[in-house]
Design a protein around this motif. Structure first.
Motif, PDB file in Angstrom:
ATOM      1  N   VAL A  70      15.745  -1.258  -8.793  1.00 55.84           N
ATOM      2  CA  VAL A  70      14.540  -0.447  -8.657  1.00 55.84           C
ATOM      3  C   VAL A  70      14.037  -0.632  -7.231  1.00 55.84           C
ATOM      4  N   TYR A  71      13.864   0.474  -6.532  1.00 59.10           N
ATOM      5  CA  TYR A  71      13.341   0.447  -5.165  1.00 59.10           C
ATOM      6  C   TYR A  71      11.869   0.850  -5.202  1.00 59.10           C
ATOM      7  N   TYR A  72      11.060   0.140  -4.448  1.00 57.27           N
ATOM      8  CA  TYR A  72       9.617   0.375  -4.394  1.00 57.27           C
ATOM      9  C   TYR A  72       9.191   0.829  -3.011  1.00 57.27           C
ATOM     10  N   TYR A  73       8.166   1.665  -2.982  1.00 61.82           N
ATOM     11  CA  TYR A  73       7.486   1.961  -1.722  1.00 61.82           C
ATOM     12  C   TYR A  73       6.514   0.820  -1.469  1.00 61.82           C
ATOM     13  N   CYS A  74       6.688   0.156  -0.334  1.00 64.33           N
ATOM     14  CA  CYS A  74       5.819  -0.938   0.092  1.00 64.33           C
ATOM     15  C   CYS A  74       5.323  -0.634   1.488  1.00 64.33           C
ATOM     16  N   ARG A  75       4.145  -1.148   1.805  1.00 58.93           N
ATOM     17  CA  ARG A  75       3.629  -0.961   3.156  1.00 58.93           C
ATOM     18  C   ARG A  75       2.946  -2.241   3.620  1.00 58.93           C
ATOM     19  N   THR A  76       2.912  -2.392   4.930  1.00 54.76           N
ATOM     20  CA  THR A  76       2.291  -3.571   5.528  1.00 54.76           C
ATOM     21  C   THR A  76       1.743  -3.224   6.899  1.00 54.76           C
ATOM     22  N   SER A  77       0.725  -3.944   7.307  1.00 54.67           N
ATOM     23  CA  SER A  77       0.227  -3.817   8.676  1.00 54.67           C
ATOM     24  C   SER A  77       0.770  -4.958   9.538  1.00 54.67           C
ATOM     25  N   GLN A  78       1.418  -5.913   8.907  1.00 55.00           N
ATOM     26  CA  GLN A  78       2.016  -7.032   9.626  1.00 55.00           C
ATOM     27  C   GLN A  78       3.298  -6.586  10.325  1.00 55.00           C
ATOM     28  N   ARG A  79       3.588  -7.163  11.474  1.00 57.62           N
ATOM     29  CA  ARG A  79       4.823  -6.809  12.186  1.00 57.62           C
ATOM     30  C   ARG A  79       5.679  -8.035  12.493  1.00 57.62           C
ATOM     31  N   SER A  80       5.086  -9.215  12.451  1.00 54.80           N
ATOM     32  CA  SER A  80       5.798 -10.436  12.795  1.00 54.80           C
ATOM     33  C   SER A  80       6.639 -10.894  11.604  1.00 54.80           C
TER      34      SER A  80
END
Length: 123
Positions: A70-80
């Motif tokens: 199962v693939y999920y849409y995930c998001r983050t504001s982190q880049r490190s």
């Protein structure tokens, strides 16, 4: 995993040099989202927002064992990113660049996640 600027994180497996979306297997008595969060933190140190499932896949591995993803849409504001030993490189790339580096099922998952990403960012 999407960053606000529409770039996607991909990681390179240390075992064979292939690029993939970060993720992994669920442990016993663990929910899918808890397992995904644990795997993402273990593999990248990122703790994203897990939004919604976007793609599923069923297949048999080389040993003939059934597999389900199962693939999920995930998001983050982190880049490190700090990688575990499972991966030896990472890239934040635009969707068009990522497609050529991923397997067909992962490309489909990225395309489906992009739909959700655009809806969320259109608001």
């Amino acid at each position: 995993m999407f960053a606000p600027d529409d770039e996607i994180l991909i990681v390179r497996r240390a075992t064979d040099g292939e690029w993939e979306l970060s993720g992994g297997r669920v442990d016993r008595n663990e929910t899918a989202t808890a397992g995904l969060r644990r795997e993402l933190i273990e593999e990248t140190t990122l703790d994203p927002t897990i939004v919604t499932p976007v793609h599923t896949l069923v297949w048999q591995n080389e040993a003939g064992n059934g597999r389900f993803a199962v693939y999920y849409y995930c998001r983050t504001s982190q880049r490190s990113v700090s990688l575990s030993s499972e991966h030896d490189a990472y890239q934040w790339n635009p969707v068009d660049e990522v497609r050529s580096q991923l397997s067909d099922p992962q490309q489909t998952a990225v395309d489906e996640a992009l739909i959700h990403h655009r809806e969320v960012n259109a608001d």
